[in-house]
Design an enzyme around this catalytic site. Structure first.
Site, PDB file in Angstrom:
ATOM      1  N   ASP A 238      -5.837  17.867 -15.407  1.00 34.02           N
ATOM      2  CA  ASP A 238      -6.118  16.529 -15.824  1.00 34.02           C
ATOM      3  C   ASP A 238      -5.598  16.208 -17.350  1.00 34.02           C
ATOM      4  O   ASP A 238      -6.109  16.817 -18.223  1.00 34.02           O
ATOM      5  CB  ASP A 238      -7.650  16.305 -15.817  1.00 34.02           C
ATOM      6  CG  ASP A 238      -8.214  14.783 -16.218  1.00 34.02           C
ATOM      7  OD1 ASP A 238      -7.292  14.094 -17.023  1.00 34.02           O
ATOM      8  OD2 ASP A 238      -8.957  14.274 -15.621  1.00 34.02           O
TER       9      ASP A 238
ATOM     10  N   LYS B 289      -6.731   5.240 -20.334  1.00 34.06           N
ATOM     11  CA  LYS B 289      -6.749   5.643 -21.601  1.00 34.06           C
ATOM     12  C   LYS B 289      -5.754   5.543 -22.249  1.00 34.06           C
ATOM     13  O   LYS B 289      -4.993   4.337 -22.690  1.00 34.06           O
ATOM     14  CB  LYS B 289      -7.402   7.090 -21.423  1.00 34.06           C
ATOM     15  CG  LYS B 289      -8.431   7.393 -20.296  1.00 34.06           C
ATOM     16  CD  LYS B 289      -9.584   6.582 -20.593  1.00 34.06           C
ATOM     17  CE  LYS B 289     -10.756   6.730 -19.512  1.00 34.06           C
ATOM     18  NZ  LYS B 289     -11.206   7.819 -18.996  1.00 34.06           N
TER      19      LYS B 289
ATOM     20  N   TYR C 124     -14.562  16.050 -17.000  1.00 34.28           N
ATOM     21  CA  TYR C 124     -15.067  14.703 -17.046  1.00 34.28           C
ATOM     22  C   TYR C 124     -16.198  14.313 -15.831  1.00 34.28           C
ATOM     23  O   TYR C 124     -16.193  14.989 -14.721  1.00 34.28           O
ATOM     24  CB  TYR C 124     -14.018  13.682 -16.492  1.00 34.28           C
ATOM     25  CG  TYR C 124     -13.979  12.377 -16.680  1.00 34.28           C
ATOM     26  CD1 TYR C 124     -14.074  11.497 -17.753  1.00 34.28           C
ATOM     27  CD2 TYR C 124     -14.105  11.543 -15.396  1.00 34.28           C
ATOM     28  CE1 TYR C 124     -14.144  10.290 -17.870  1.00 34.28           C
ATOM     29  CE2 TYR C 124     -14.293  10.210 -15.447  1.00 34.28           C
ATOM     30  CZ  TYR C 124     -14.348   9.615 -16.481  1.00 34.28           C
ATOM     31  OH  TYR C 124     -14.833   8.251 -16.715  1.00 34.28           O
TER      32      TYR C 124
ATOM     33  N   ARG D 238       0.863  -1.263  -0.082  1.00 36.36           N
ATOM     34  CA  ARG D 238      -0.013   0.131   0.045  1.00 36.36           C
ATOM     35  C   ARG D 238       0.962   1.322  -0.151  1.00 36.36           C
ATOM     36  O   ARG D 238       0.510   2.299  -0.449  1.00 36.36           O
ATOM     37  CB  ARG D 238      -0.941   0.158   1.237  1.00 36.36           C
ATOM     38  CG  ARG D 238      -1.744   1.383   1.121  1.00 36.36           C
ATOM     39  CD  ARG D 238      -3.033   1.182   2.065  1.00 36.36           C
ATOM     40  NE  ARG D 238      -2.863   0.509   3.358  1.00 36.36           N
ATOM     41  CZ  ARG D 238      -2.204   1.155   4.520  1.00 36.36           C
ATOM     42  NH1 ARG D 238      -1.735   2.025   4.416  1.00 36.36           N
ATOM     43  NH2 ARG D 238      -2.119   0.142   5.459  1.00 36.36           N
TER      44      ARG D 238
HETATM   45  C1  LIG Z   1     -11.497   8.358 -17.759  1.00 34.28           C
HETATM   46  C2  LIG Z   1     -11.250   9.684 -17.219  1.00 34.28           C
HETATM   47  C3  LIG Z   1     -11.131   9.949 -15.784  1.00 34.28           C
HETATM   48  C4  LIG Z   1     -11.595   8.615 -14.967  1.00 34.28           C
HETATM   49  O1  LIG Z   1     -10.292   7.654 -14.911  1.00 34.28           O
HETATM   50  P1  LIG Z   1     -10.737   6.134 -14.426  1.00 34.28           P
HETATM   51  O2  LIG Z   1      -9.498   5.475 -14.898  1.00 34.28           O
HETATM   52  O3  LIG Z   1     -11.881   5.823 -15.254  1.00 34.28           O
HETATM   53  O4  LIG Z   1     -10.984   6.240 -12.877  1.00 34.28           O
HETATM   54  C5  LIG Z   1     -10.894  11.153 -15.464  1.00 34.28           C
HETATM   55  N1  LIG Z   1     -10.521  12.106 -16.449  1.00 34.28           N
HETATM   56  C6  LIG Z   1     -10.680  11.899 -17.694  1.00 34.28           C
HETATM   57  C7  LIG Z   1     -10.476  13.137 -18.691  1.00 34.28           C
HETATM   58  C8  LIG Z   1     -11.232  10.793 -18.024  1.00 34.28           C
HETATM   59  O5  LIG Z   1     -11.228  10.488 -19.546  1.00 34.28           O
END
Ligand SMILES: *Cc1c(COP(=O)(O)O)cnc(C)c1O
Length: 403
Positions: free
Chosen positions: A192, A217, A133, A80
């Protein structure tokens, strides 16, 4: 109870065991993706980083255990807090982002939640991009107010949270300008970076303090695992966030880290191919009789094309476009594609298509959707690495079914 120190020191020094193959900043971005992140000493000369599927790590003696907890001795303690496979991925993504240090999280949302809860206090305000998001927006609007943290546009804001380009509307924010304004008001700037990926955009370079991303992604890129990452520009913020991450437990599992590191090695190759496809498809769509508009930062018509050229090293592989016949037109395209997969998420080698008005945002009233720039005719496309002729052909036959 001790709330600072031991938890943190124990983990960071363990990570010093990781090898720095070269000085990452001196390497090209593709070389960095391929080579950075590995063990200091391979066990059997292995080329791939092993999966250290161990929850805990033994101490040579009670004295060594004490030394590791105090931070005086290097070494891993407990997964962890830190794990060698996870640390390899952290090193890799940090080198790509050109940050100080990174910490992997169980998902992109774990990264965002940990960032918000470690930097905000009761009574604080968050200034955020309006078309965020979806889940981040729910967190800011519905959950954090329970703790007295609100997302409104006021001068006393503690945190500016930017998403650029935005999902699904492909609008950009000038990170440097936003950071200057935010810093003048004493706020932290978080970006982000999921949509562009660190291969195409490094927000820390433009003055952001911290980057969060969903590794699910582009960085992983194969639509088979969920993960997140937080990379900070400086040690203080790293310590502050890492402490809470270790306490709350949203850390990444070693097997998950291994899979994502395997994907990260080819991020530059996938991204180059996908964005080449995206530019070609954007041009194809622009000239299609059933398409009313296209928004892709790589098209000169994009209102922020110049900003994209300045702030990004490429235009990415996400685009959105409008189809004739609004909602029905969008639904028709969703039900007619054969090769392109009808699914949410993005950034995989396969192309994915989504229609927010009938799918992800169907529960949001039309007026609110329009306000956020999500019109009924908007189709979002995550362009993959297929042969572009096949993608064009599939889009063409699907679009032509719109009456
Ligand atoms: C998918 C996504 C998230 C969240 O990520 P997870 O891995 O699904 O928890 C946050 N911000 C953006 C821009 C995303 O495309």
């Amino acid at each position: 109870m001790r709330t600072t120190g031991p938890l943190f020191h124990g983990t960071t020094d363990g990570e010093k065991l990781m090898k720095e193959k070269h000085t990452p900043r001196n390497l090209g971005r593709t070389t960095r993706a391929i080579h950075v992140g590995g063990l200091k000493e391979p066990v059997f000369g292995e080329v791939s980083v092993p999966i250290f599927q161990s929850s805990t790590f033994s101490f040579p003696s009670a004295h060594d255990g004490a030394e590791r907890f105090s931070g005086r001795q290097e070494g891993f303690i407990y997964t962890r807090l830190s794990n060698p496979t996870v640390a390899a991925l952290e090193e890799n993504v940090t080198a790509m982002e050109e940050g100080y240090r990174g910490m992997a999280t169980a998902s992109g949302m774990a990264a965002i939640t940990t960032l918000l809860l470690s930097t905000l206090n009761q009574g604080d305000h968050v200034v955020a991009t309006d078309s965020l998001y979806g889940t981040t927006r729910v967190l800011l609007e519905n959950e954090l107010p329970r703790f007295g943290i609100h997302g409104t546009f006021v001068d006393t804001s503690r945190l500016v949270f930017i998403e650029t380009p935005t999902n699904p509307t492909m609008i950009l924010t000038d990170i440097r300008q936003a950071a200057e304004i935010a810093h003048a008001h004493g706020a932290i700037v978080a970006v982000d970076n999921t949509f562009a990926s660190p291969f195409l955009q490094r927000p820390l370079h433009w003055g952001a303090d911290v980057v969060v991303s969903s590794l699910t992604k582009y960085i992983n890129g194969h639509s088979d695992v969920v993960g997140g990452m937080i990379v900070t520009a400086a040690p203080d913020l790293y310590k502050q966030i890492k402490r809470l991450l270790c306490l709350m437990g949203g850390t990444m599992d070693p097997h998950q880290a291994w899979l994502i590191l395997r994907g990260a090695r080819t991020l530059p190759l996938r991204m180059e191919r996908a964005q080449k496809n995206a530019l070609r498809l954007a041009t194809f769509l622009k000239n299609h009789p059933k398409v009313t508009w296209v928004r892709y930062p790589g098209l000169p018509e994009h209102p922020q094309h110049e900003l994209a050229k300045r702030q990004m090293d490429g235009f990415g592989a996400m685009l959105c476009f409008g189809v004739k016949n609004g909602l029905e037109g969008g639904v028709m395209v969703m039900n007619s594609v054969r090769l392109i997969t009808l699914a949410v998420s993005l950034g995989g080698v396969e192309s994915l298509i989504e229609h927010p008005a009938s799918m992800t945002h169907s529960s949001v009233p039309r007026e609110e959707r329009e306000q956020a720039g999500i019109s009924d005719d908007l189709v979002r496309l995550s362009v993959g690495c297929e042969d572009p002729e096949d993608l064009e052909e599939d889009l063409d036959q699907a679009l032509n079914r719109i009456p």
